[in-house]
Structure formats: C-alpha cells, structure tokens
Design an enzyme around this catalytic site. Sequence first.
Site, PDB file in Angstrom:
ATOM      1  N   ALA A 112       0.884  -1.183   0.000  1.00  0.00           N
ATOM      2  CA  ALA A 112       0.000   0.000   0.000  1.00  0.00           C
ATOM      3  C   ALA A 112       0.913   1.222   0.000  1.00  0.00           C
ATOM      4  O   ALA A 112       1.217   1.788   1.037  1.00  0.00           O
ATOM      5  CB  ALA A 112      -0.907  -0.022   1.226  1.00  0.00           C
ATOM      6  N   ALA A 113       1.351   1.611  -1.186  1.00  0.00           N
ATOM      7  CA  ALA A 113       2.566   2.431  -1.259  1.00  0.00           C
ATOM      8  C   ALA A 113       2.378   3.918  -1.525  1.00  0.00           C
ATOM      9  O   ALA A 113       3.274   4.703  -1.226  1.00  0.00           O
ATOM     10  CB  ALA A 113       3.492   1.858  -2.338  1.00  0.00           C
ATOM     11  N   ALA A 114       1.257   4.335  -2.122  1.00  0.00           N
ATOM     12  CA  ALA A 114       1.150   5.748  -2.522  1.00  0.00           C
ATOM     13  C   ALA A 114       0.972   6.655  -1.303  1.00  0.00           C
ATOM     14  O   ALA A 114       0.317   6.247  -0.341  1.00  0.00           O
ATOM     15  CB  ALA A 114      -0.035   5.940  -3.469  1.00  0.00           C
ATOM     16  N   GLY A 116       4.252   7.230  -1.555  1.00  0.00           N
ATOM     17  CA  GLY A 116       5.594   6.693  -1.752  1.00  0.00           C
ATOM     18  C   GLY A 116       6.628   7.052  -0.702  1.00  0.00           C
ATOM     19  O   GLY A 116       7.814   6.818  -0.903  1.00  0.00           O
ATOM     20  N   GLY A 117       6.201   7.629   0.425  1.00  0.00           N
ATOM     21  CA  GLY A 117       7.176   7.984   1.468  1.00  0.00           C
ATOM     22  C   GLY A 117       7.994   6.774   1.886  1.00  0.00           C
ATOM     23  O   GLY A 117       9.231   6.781   1.857  1.00  0.00           O
ATOM     24  N   LYS A 118       7.297   5.713   2.269  1.00  0.00           N
ATOM     25  CA  LYS A 118       8.015   4.535   2.766  1.00  0.00           C
ATOM     26  C   LYS A 118       8.677   3.775   1.616  1.00  0.00           C
ATOM     27  O   LYS A 118       9.764   3.229   1.770  1.00  0.00           O
ATOM     28  CB  LYS A 118       7.054   3.648   3.563  1.00  0.00           C
ATOM     29  CG  LYS A 118       6.599   4.376   4.837  1.00  0.00           C
ATOM     30  CD  LYS A 118       5.563   3.626   5.618  1.00  0.00           C
ATOM     31  CE  LYS A 118       5.225   4.360   6.906  1.00  0.00           C
ATOM     32  NZ  LYS A 118       3.904   4.950   6.946  1.00  0.00           N
ATOM     33  N   GLU A 136      -0.178   0.197  -5.406  1.00  0.00           N
ATOM     34  CA  GLU A 136      -1.227   1.074  -4.881  1.00  0.00           C
ATOM     35  C   GLU A 136      -2.532   0.688  -5.557  1.00  0.00           C
ATOM     36  O   GLU A 136      -2.639   0.738  -6.785  1.00  0.00           O
ATOM     37  CB  GLU A 136      -0.889   2.545  -5.153  1.00  0.00           C
ATOM     38  CG  GLU A 136      -2.012   3.507  -4.857  1.00  0.00           C
ATOM     39  CD  GLU A 136      -2.586   3.392  -3.436  1.00  0.00           C
ATOM     40  OE1 GLU A 136      -1.818   3.366  -2.456  1.00  0.00           O
ATOM     41  OE2 GLU A 136      -3.833   3.320  -3.315  1.00  0.00           O
ATOM     42  N   ASP A 181       1.520  -0.969   4.909  1.00  0.00           N
ATOM     43  CA  ASP A 181       1.220   0.298   5.593  1.00  0.00           C
ATOM     44  C   ASP A 181      -0.272   0.520   5.375  1.00  0.00           C
ATOM     45  O   ASP A 181      -0.686   1.137   4.397  1.00  0.00           O
ATOM     46  CB  ASP A 181       2.068   1.406   4.955  1.00  0.00           C
ATOM     47  CG  ASP A 181       1.949   2.715   5.697  1.00  0.00           C
ATOM     48  OD1 ASP A 181       1.551   2.698   6.876  1.00  0.00           O
ATOM     49  OD2 ASP A 181       2.257   3.761   5.095  1.00  0.00           O
ATOM     50  N   CYS A 234      -1.035   4.374  11.072  1.00  0.00           N
ATOM     51  CA  CYS A 234      -0.754   5.669  11.698  1.00  0.00           C
ATOM     52  C   CYS A 234      -1.928   6.031  12.597  1.00  0.00           C
ATOM     53  O   CYS A 234      -2.481   7.122  12.507  1.00  0.00           O
ATOM     54  CB  CYS A 234      -0.458   6.736  10.648  1.00  0.00           C
ATOM     55  SG  CYS A 234      -1.802   7.016   9.504  1.00  0.00           S
TER      56      CYS A 234
HETATM   57  N1  SAM Z   1       2.809   3.857   2.426  1.00  0.00           N
HETATM   58  C1  SAM Z   1       2.348   5.156   1.952  1.00  0.00           C
HETATM   59  C2  SAM Z   1       3.448   6.164   2.133  1.00  0.00           C
HETATM   60  O1  SAM Z   1       4.335   5.958   2.954  1.00  0.00           O
HETATM   61  O2  SAM Z   1       3.448   7.167   1.411  1.00  0.00           O
HETATM   62  C3  SAM Z   1       1.057   5.554   2.631  1.00  0.00           C
HETATM   63  C4  SAM Z   1      -0.037   4.513   2.498  1.00  0.00           C
HETATM   64  S1  SAM Z   1      -1.573   4.949   3.214  1.00  0.00           S
HETATM   65  C5  SAM Z   1      -1.293   4.810   4.902  1.00  0.00           C
HETATM   66  C6  SAM Z   1      -2.549   3.538   2.874  1.00  0.00           C
HETATM   67  C7  SAM Z   1      -2.777   3.228   1.417  1.00  0.00           C
HETATM   68  O3  SAM Z   1      -3.624   2.069   1.323  1.00  0.00           O
HETATM   69  C8  SAM Z   1      -3.470   4.314   0.648  1.00  0.00           C
HETATM   70  O4  SAM Z   1      -2.654   4.693  -0.433  1.00  0.00           O
HETATM   71  C9  SAM Z   1      -4.757   3.687   0.168  1.00  0.00           C
HETATM   72  O5  SAM Z   1      -5.126   4.094  -1.127  1.00  0.00           O
HETATM   73  C10 SAM Z   1      -4.439   2.206   0.191  1.00  0.00           C
HETATM   74  N2  SAM Z   1      -5.622   1.334   0.330  1.00  0.00           N
HETATM   75  C11 SAM Z   1      -6.905   1.670   0.591  1.00  0.00           C
HETATM   76  N3  SAM Z   1      -7.686   0.574   0.620  1.00  0.00           N
HETATM   77  C12 SAM Z   1      -6.888  -0.476   0.384  1.00  0.00           C
HETATM   78  C13 SAM Z   1      -7.096  -1.869   0.267  1.00  0.00           C
HETATM   79  N4  SAM Z   1      -8.307  -2.396   0.428  1.00  0.00           N
HETATM   80  N5  SAM Z   1      -6.034  -2.656   0.000  1.00  0.00           N
HETATM   81  C14 SAM Z   1      -4.810  -2.121  -0.146  1.00  0.00           C
HETATM   82  N6  SAM Z   1      -4.552  -0.817  -0.045  1.00  0.00           N
HETATM   83  C15 SAM Z   1      -5.575   0.002   0.210  1.00  0.00           C
END
Ligand code: SAM
Length: 464
Positions: A112-114, A116-118, A136, A181, A234
């Site tokens: 779950a990358a967008a 992209g910080g991590k 993502e 994440d 978070c």
């Molecule tokens: N890791 C990212 C960063 O460091 O920039 C932040 C990720 S954010 C906490 C969680 C991500 O999970 C979002 O980008 C969201 O779109 C995605 N997401 C939402 N529902 C999801 C699902 N059912 N399965 C996987 N990812 C999902």
Amino acid sequence: MLMAPQRFRERMQALLGDEAEAFFAALAQPPRIGLRVNTLKIAVDDFRARAAFPLEPVPWCDEGFILAPDADIQPGKHPYHAAGLYYLQEPSAMAAAALLDPQPGELILDLAAAPGGKATHLAARMENEGLLVVNEVVRGRVHALIENMARVGARQALIMNASPSALAEAWRERFDKVMLDAPCSAEGMFRKSAAARREWSEATVLGCAARQINILEDAARLVRPGGLLLYATCTFAPEENEAVVARFLAQHPEFMLIEPLRAPGLDHGRPDWVEGDLAGRFPLERCVRIWPHRSAGEGHFFALMEKDGLAAAYPLPAVRRGLPKAAKKPVTAFWERVFTGSPPQKGWALYGQWVHLLPVSPGFWREIKPTRAGLRVGKLTHHRFEPHHALALAGFSSRPENSLNLPAESEEARRYLHGEPLAAAGEDGWVLVQVDGFGLGWGKRVGGVVKNHYPRGLRWQGPL
Ligand code: SAM
C-alpha cells in the site's frame, strides 16, 4: 487548540489515564517537518555540508532529520527537493524502513505504497540492487507514486496498480520482505490533517480493523517462508493495532512477532489493551508505538513478524535483451552525447514508443502487469529519441559540455523550475540541466537558447 473528536478524546483518556494530559498537549502543538536524505543520490554528511538547513537527527533513522521549528525555508520549494536529494517525510514514518531493514539484492513488496514515502525509503536502503515492487490499489494515487519514485532515482522497481488479493494469487510466497502500511483511521495524523479529524468515528475504527485483517491475509501469502512481514498503521486505536495483530497471529501460527530495532522514542506495544479470548496470548509488547508526547513524530504503530520455515530467495530472472533494433541508433547517439560512457548493454525493452530499462525479466510479471516497469528512459517518435524526465533524475553521470549546471541559490535554477528558457552557449541538441551537479530535468538547445522541458505539472508557480 486542536479540535479532536470528543469520543476520540474520551477513548484516549481511558487508555492513557494520567498520561492523557501530556498527550493532548502534544496534539495541540504544530507538527514537525521531517526530511529524509535520499542516499541513492547523496551521502548524509555531504548533504548536511551543502544544504544549510537547520536539522535535528531522528533517533531511529540515520538519514532522517527534523527541520528546526524556526527554520526560515520552504523545504518543498528548493531545487534540491526537485532533484530528489531528499524526501519530506514525517519522522515516525521513517521508522518503517528502519524496522524492515531492506538490504541490497532483496525482493521486497510495499503493498500500500502511494504516495511513496516509505517506498522511496525502501528503495534508498536497497541501493538500487534487487527488486522493489510497489503497489497502490487506488488508481488515482498511482501517478504521484510514479513521480516520487522517479524523483528519488529508484530504478529497480515495478509499480503496480492491483488489489492485494490479485498480487497474492500471482506471486505466492515470493517476497523476502513485505510491508503493509495499512489504510487506517489516521488518528496519528490529527495534528496534520483536518480531513482525518473530520472523517474519524468509532465506526471507522472498527471498519478499518476489519479491512486490515483482510489485507493482512493477502500480505501473509506473499511472504516466503523465513521472510518478514511489517504491519504498520498511523493510528492509536488498539482495535486496529495490537488487536489486529493478535487476531492475525491466532489465525496464522506460521508467523511470530520478532523483537525489532529499539531506539529512544520507539515504545513498546500494549498487550494489556487487547481484551477477550485473545488477551495475553501473544508477546505484543514486541510491537512498536510512537507517541507524539514522547517523541518528535506523529502517532504510528508497527508489528514485525517472521514467517516460519526457510525457503531459498526467489531467483530474479535477468534481462538479457540489448537495445531493440529501432532504438539502437537514436538511443546510443543521445546517450553518448549527454552521458559519459555507452548505454547499458542489457535490460532494454520497448513498449509501444516507450523505451525502458528493466530491473528484471518480464517473465517475473507474466501473471500480472505493472503500470510502470523499471526506468522509463524516453520515447521514440519517427526514429528520433526524446528523453523522459525520469532519466534526468536517474543519476547517470553526464558530460559537462552537454550539461547546464546551475548553482542551487541561483536565479537561473529558479527560472528553470518555473519553466523558463535559459541562455547557454554550446552545441545544439539535448542538454541535462543540473543543480550543483545533480540532474534536474531536460532542456533542448537551439542557437544558444535552452528550451525548457521541465514537466509542466511540476513547474513552480508564483513569483520567482
Ligand atoms: N505507504 C504510503 C506512504 O508511505 O506514502 C502511505 C499509504 S496509506 C497509509 C494507505 C494506502 O492504502 C493508501 O494509499 C490507500 O489508497 C491504500 N488502500 C486503501 N484501501 C486499500 C485496500 N483495500 N487494499 C490495499 N490498499 C488500500
């Protein structure tokens, strides 16, 4: 004064007791700005010597810093940011890669990358060796992920837009390390985000917990025996943290919590916050919590788990293909004009008009296609080659005669980032525009004027 939802305040008061006052006082403070030096491009000491930013170290991340509160700079509007020398990331989020400890040569997935910080942190720690798959699921968020991965110069990556279950079907037990994440109720972001405060409810917490368990099921299938799974949120809510981990471990005896890195500010998990039949069954103190009243970061939670067994690392199939016939002449001529040396011998692919350098053979993704595979080098139009912005940021060393190297503090650097043309004598053709020797973007010189090819969507707005 921060307006956290009343029910949230009651819940935190009940959990924290005497400590709640300090916690609420910290939430009323402005968030700190974190900056992570991108070690794919520059060593930490070199960065600190060049960039006169007042920085305080982050205890759990050697390349992470907090900008001093009185710093009189806009770190998102500095040419070094545009050149990918650092990534603005909240300090707690920097703990994710520090805990998962990615190594060069490994095969790693960020599920779950967008934006992209991590993921960009994982890429930096992997030193562009091995393969990093970043996914993502929400299509509208993938573009920012692609841009950020390009800006930091991550070349060994596949960027996916798939559901975790589709990935788990295709790539069962393939990865050395998987990071989830997870989407969460984002209580830890209350100081940063009014939307997080507005959208919070107790029902959201419970809904998120159910979703997290589902995604963890897929994440677990993707880890190879002997591999690691990092679960992160978070939020403070035990329902989404220790309780999710306990439910997961109860269903998955093949996983165990391992004792992670400890540093000042990385607190223990709270087994005492799990109720019911799962209470006391797992060593949840091995989880990590970051609290805003005990450290300089926002709220975060991590659980690092190891999968039982031992499987050999998945052998990454190499790309044997040289430059495709149609691309050979124009790409070689371009490369030898702008960069020192010849283009890489192997790793090339042509997708329509797009020329790519791949980190792994396409056989790796036979079952499920990436949105972006490896480095997008440029495009071929009528046997001409036009470089892509990502190539300017990828860190290949350039020839001085076809580079335009601008000092970071110069007006010219700012004018370039605003999209203006620049005067510079020299041979007509493509020019790599740099800031203090680091690639920033492309320009095309005609008669002593370098036409600006900095992407429109990235150009700085407002006064120079
Ligand atoms: N890791 C990212 C960063 O460091 O920039 C932040 C990720 S954010 C906490 C969680 C991500 O999970 C979002 O980008 C969201 O779109 C995605 N997401 C939402 N529902 C999801 C699902 N059912 N399965 C996987 N990812 C999902």
